[in-house]
Design an enzyme around this catalytic site. Structure first.
Site, PDB file in Angstrom:
ATOM      1  N   GLU A 149       8.321  16.171  15.182  1.00 43.91           N
ATOM      2  CA  GLU A 149       8.651  16.462  13.415  1.00 43.91           C
ATOM      3  C   GLU A 149       8.085  17.133  13.423  1.00 43.91           C
ATOM      4  O   GLU A 149       7.443  17.507  13.213  1.00 43.91           O
ATOM      5  CB  GLU A 149       8.776  14.548  13.547  1.00 43.91           C
ATOM      6  N   GLU A 195       9.058   2.019  11.257  1.00 41.89           N
ATOM      7  CA  GLU A 195      10.199   2.589  11.004  1.00 41.89           C
ATOM      8  C   GLU A 195       9.204   3.703  10.764  1.00 41.89           C
ATOM      9  O   GLU A 195       8.282   3.983  10.199  1.00 41.89           O
ATOM     10  CB  GLU A 195      10.630   2.327   9.596  1.00 41.89           C
ATOM     11  N   CYS A 246      13.610  11.484   7.614  1.00 40.21           N
ATOM     12  CA  CYS A 246      13.077   9.865   8.774  1.00 40.21           C
ATOM     13  C   CYS A 246      14.270  10.912   9.415  1.00 40.21           C
ATOM     14  O   CYS A 246      14.262  10.887  11.176  1.00 40.21           O
ATOM     15  CB  CYS A 246      13.170   8.840   8.533  1.00 40.21           C
ATOM     16  N   LYS A 254       0.905  -1.367   0.008  1.00 38.24           N
ATOM     17  CA  LYS A 254       0.072  -0.144   0.212  1.00 38.24           C
ATOM     18  C   LYS A 254       1.250   1.225  -0.173  1.00 38.24           C
ATOM     19  O   LYS A 254       1.042   1.343   0.909  1.00 38.24           O
ATOM     20  CB  LYS A 254      -0.995   0.111   1.033  1.00 38.24           C
ATOM     21  N   GLY A 314       6.124   5.105   8.783  1.00 36.11           N
ATOM     22  CA  GLY A 314       5.608   5.997   8.639  1.00 36.11           C
ATOM     23  C   GLY A 314       5.174   7.073   9.679  1.00 36.11           C
ATOM     24  O   GLY A 314       6.769   6.754   9.933  1.00 36.11           O
ATOM     25  N   SER A 315       4.387   8.075  10.066  1.00 37.09           N
ATOM     26  CA  SER A 315       4.779   8.664  11.327  1.00 37.09           C
ATOM     27  C   SER A 315       3.951   8.263  12.325  1.00 37.09           C
ATOM     28  O   SER A 315       3.605   6.832  12.507  1.00 37.09           O
ATOM     29  CB  SER A 315       4.056   9.897  11.091  1.00 37.09           C
ATOM     30  N   THR A 336       0.794   7.081  13.233  1.00 36.36           N
ATOM     31  CA  THR A 336      -0.111   6.101  12.132  1.00 36.36           C
ATOM     32  C   THR A 336       0.236   5.111  12.416  1.00 36.36           C
ATOM     33  O   THR A 336       0.207   3.773  12.963  1.00 36.36           O
ATOM     34  CB  THR A 336       0.787   6.079   9.972  1.00 36.36           C
ATOM     35  N   GLY A 337       1.610   4.694  13.168  1.00 34.13           N
ATOM     36  CA  GLY A 337       2.404   3.246  13.621  1.00 34.13           C
ATOM     37  C   GLY A 337       1.926   2.984  14.733  1.00 34.13           C
ATOM     38  O   GLY A 337       1.478   1.806  15.050  1.00 34.13           O
TER      39      GLY A 337
END
Ligand code: NAD
Length: 494
Positions: free
Chosen positions: A383, A251, A285, A176, A229-230, A233-234
């Site tokens: 971030e 990650e 990142c 995705k 991702g962020s 969302t993680g």
């Protein structure tokens, strides 16, 4: 390119029929459309992947998969110029950087081809146990259907970091991509198919995170989730994974420090600090977005960095000589400009701080530096994922380490000094998964990549990345002709 999904070796419409525009961030104009995938499409893709895993694919050797991985690498190589331009249109990055990403992607597929071959030699490797009546071996079996969810900052490369080890391990997968940069993932699906990857092994479902990503993360037939991702969302992905106790690697974000001691070579420092924060528009990142400089050199260093930042050529990534392209999306642009305003209230603006003059369209922002940033400032702690450098001064090694490590993140950290003993000492005390000495950001695909604290769970790349997609299976055999004895001793003779 038609707005289609790639499922079971064929291009298909999204079940609900919708599409999403893909916007060129340099012009703000849509230049393509993708299919808006939903839970029904994820169901179809996962079912195809599950079927493929139970077929002949599940019995392939590492050597056979290595040949496919090399064919995929060759397919990307043959189209590398077009793919690089596609990344620029999708993401906005300068063409030279996109070309570097494609070269790394090719390298990644070739590297995992080698690991796939080495895996054959490791199948059934003996494990010494302290009882000679037993022999123990380990076999590595594919983890099953892998759900791969990737972000927009390195669209094809982030996909490759997961797709290549998943194929090397013998998994089947559903990828995705980010809704902002989905096109190269669809091209990858086609290239995999043309390289001979069997139907159902590689599936790509485009769509929004909540519509396609969330059902993939929650799907009961997905056994392994690999997410980049962020942090928010993680956490959502990890929560979904926990319901089925899925294997998971995350990650996530970072707020990485670069600590500069007064004895470091100033020209080298300027080079690495600039690269560490302004490469890829700061949408990295591991970007070293916090500069922690020894107080005696901080003003001079900040002055040099500001001089360099003002020279950076901003523009459409397709224009020769451009060093800083637009940010990826309107949402990212608004977020970064918002942080620039926050920074003006929290610290001292040295250079940048807004939209560059002379741009009518496109998500362009200036390379920006803030100094005297307090440790409790939002621009120090959060971030931003844009070209904003925050600078603070330190008075001692302990003070520098305290500033560096006081963060919820732990992805990367860098130290610059001529004193090698000090560099090693600081490297050991950094709370980060990746440490650079006298540089920032160079990334090889053989070592492990990933973060501590909220920057993630597990490691990608190298053989660590391959192990993410394998289940080690212990096989222990009793090989003595003597009775084992416990049952007889305890029940009949005892
Ligand atoms: P994001 O979390 O917004 O989205 C990442 C992916 O998740 C996208 O494909 C998105 O569609 C999908 N998604 C969104 N909501 C979802 C949900 N509820 N369930 C499942 N999937 C969902 O991140 P982004 O803005 O695309 O990327 C930037 C972030 O990625 C930054 O925080 C950056 O630090 C991080 N990142 C980390 C690494 C690393 O190696 N640690 C590398 C690149 C980027």
């Amino acid at each position: 390119m038609e707005p289609k999904l790639f499922i079971d070796g064929a291009w298909v419409d999204a079940a609900q029929g919708g599409t999403l525009d893909v916007i060129n961030p340099a012009t703000e104009r849509p230049f393509a459309a993708i299919a808006a995938g939903s839970a029904t499409d994820i169901d179809r893709a996962v079912a195809a992947a599950k079927r493929a895993g139970k077929g002949p694919w599940g019995r392939t050797t590492g050597r056979e998969r290595a040949a496919l991985l090399r064919a995929i690498a060759a397919g990307i190589e043959a189209e590398k110029d077009r793919l690089a331009r596609l990344e620029v249109e999708d993401n906005g990055k300068p063409l030279a950087e996109a070309e570097g990403d494609i070269a790394d992607t090719i390298y990644c597929f070739n590297l995992y081809a080698t690991y796939a071959e080495e895996l054959d030699a490791r199948q059934g490797e003996p494990i010494a146990v302290p009882d000679a009546r037993f022999s123990t071996r380990v076999k590595y079996v594919p983890a099953g259907v892998a759900g791969l969810i990737v972000p927009w900052n390195y669209p094809l490369l982030m996909a490759a970091w997961k797709v290549a080890p998943a194929i090397a391990a013998g998994c089947t997968l559903v990828l995705k991509p980010s809704e902002y940069t989905p096109l190269s993932a669809l091209e990858l699906a086609r290239i995999c198919h043309e390289a001979g990857v069997p139907p159902g092994v590689v599936n790509v479902v485009t769509g929004l995170g909540r519509d396609a990503g969330a059902p993939l993360a929650a799907h009961p037939d997905v056994s392994k989730l690999a997410f980049t991702g962020s942090v928010p969302t993680g956490i959502a992905v990890a929560t979904a994974a926990a319901q089925d106790v899925k294997s998971l690697s995350l990650e996530l974000g970072g707020k990485s420090p670069i600590v500069v001691f007064a004895d470091a070579d100033l020209d080298q420092v300027v080079e690495w600090v600039m690269f560490g924060i302004f490469w890829n528009q700061g949408q990295v990142c591991s970007a070293t977005s916090r500069l922690i400089a020894e107080r005696s050199i901080a003003p001079r260093l900040v002055e040099r960095l500001a001089e360099e930042a003002r020279k950076i050529v901003i523009g459409d990534g397709m224009t020769e000589g451009v060093q800083l392209g637009p940010l990826v999306s309107r949402a990212q642009y608004d977020k970064v400009l918002g942080y620039m305003e926050v920074g003006k209230r929290e610290a001292t603006l040295v250079t940048g701080g807004g939209r560059p003059a002379g741009f009518n369209a496109g998500y362009f922002v200036e390379p920006t530096i803030f100094t005297d940033v307090p440790a409790d400032a939002r621009i120090w702690k959060e971030e931003i994922f844009g070209p904003i450098l925050s600078v603070a001064a330190f008075d001692s090694e302990n003070h520098a380490l305290d500033l560096a490590n006081t963060t919820e993140f732990g992805l990367a950290a860098a130290v610059m000094t001529k004193d090698i003993e000090r560099a090693e000492r600081v490297a050991d005390r950094f709370e980060a998964g990746v440490v650079w000495i006298n540089c920032s950001q160079p990334n090889f695909l053989e070592p492990p990549w990933g973060g501590m604290k909220k920057s993630g769970v597990g490691r990608e790349l190298g053989t660590w990345g391959l192990m993410n997609f394998l289940e080690p299976k212990q096989i222990t055999a009793y090989q003595s002709s003597e009775p084992w004895g416990w049952y007889l001793k305890n029940t009949q003779n005892g």
